[in-house]
Write a protein that holds these residues in place. Structure first.
Motif, PDB file in Angstrom:
ATOM      1  N   ILE A 197      39.018  39.520  48.567  1.00 35.04           N
ATOM      2  CA  ILE A 197      38.890  39.459  47.117  1.00 35.04           C
ATOM      3  C   ILE A 197      37.713  40.301  46.641  1.00 35.04           C
ATOM      4  N   GLU A 252      38.947  43.856  46.585  1.00 38.73           N
ATOM      5  CA  GLU A 252      39.864  44.066  45.469  1.00 38.73           C
ATOM      6  C   GLU A 252      39.126  44.157  44.143  1.00 38.73           C
ATOM      7  N   HIS A 253      38.047  43.404  43.975  1.00 38.64           N
ATOM      8  CA  HIS A 253      37.253  43.496  42.753  1.00 38.64           C
ATOM      9  C   HIS A 253      36.549  44.843  42.656  1.00 38.64           C
ATOM     10  N   ARG A 287      39.027  47.374  41.573  1.00 40.20           N
ATOM     11  CA  ARG A 287      39.263  47.244  40.130  1.00 40.20           C
ATOM     12  C   ARG A 287      38.153  47.932  39.339  1.00 40.20           C
ATOM     13  N   LEU A 288      36.907  47.783  39.779  1.00 35.04           N
ATOM     14  CA  LEU A 288      35.799  48.429  39.085  1.00 35.04           C
ATOM     15  C   LEU A 288      35.923  49.945  39.135  1.00 35.04           C
TER      16      LEU A 288
END
Length: 78
Positions: free
Chosen positions: A29, A32-33, A36-37
């Motif tokens: 996770i 994945e964050h 996204r950034l």
């Protein structure tokens, strides 16, 4: 590359396997964050007509900005 343990057909995972899956998902996770950034920047999401050297410099600059945002240490380039 690692993958989580899958539940066997008509069976259950052991407590150890469940713990390993939980640890794996907590690491995943975070990654994945970060992705996204990076994708917040439009140039990363779309094809851009730059030569490869310029595009590489743009991507590295965006990655540096994301590192500063998450407060990570800036690693030396090798």
């Amino acid at each position: 590359m690692t993958t989580p343990h899958k539940k066997p057909r008509k069976g259950e995972l052991t407590a150890n396997q469940k713990a390993e899956n939980k640890e794996f998902s907590s690491k995943r996770i975070f990654i994945e964050h970060v992705i996204r950034l990076v994708k917040i920047f439009t140039i990363v999401r779309q094809r851009f007509p730059l030569n490869s050297r310029t595009y590489e410099q743009v991507i590295l600059t965006i990655c540096e900005l994301v590192r500063l945002r998450i407060g990570a240490l800036i690693l030396p380039l090798s």
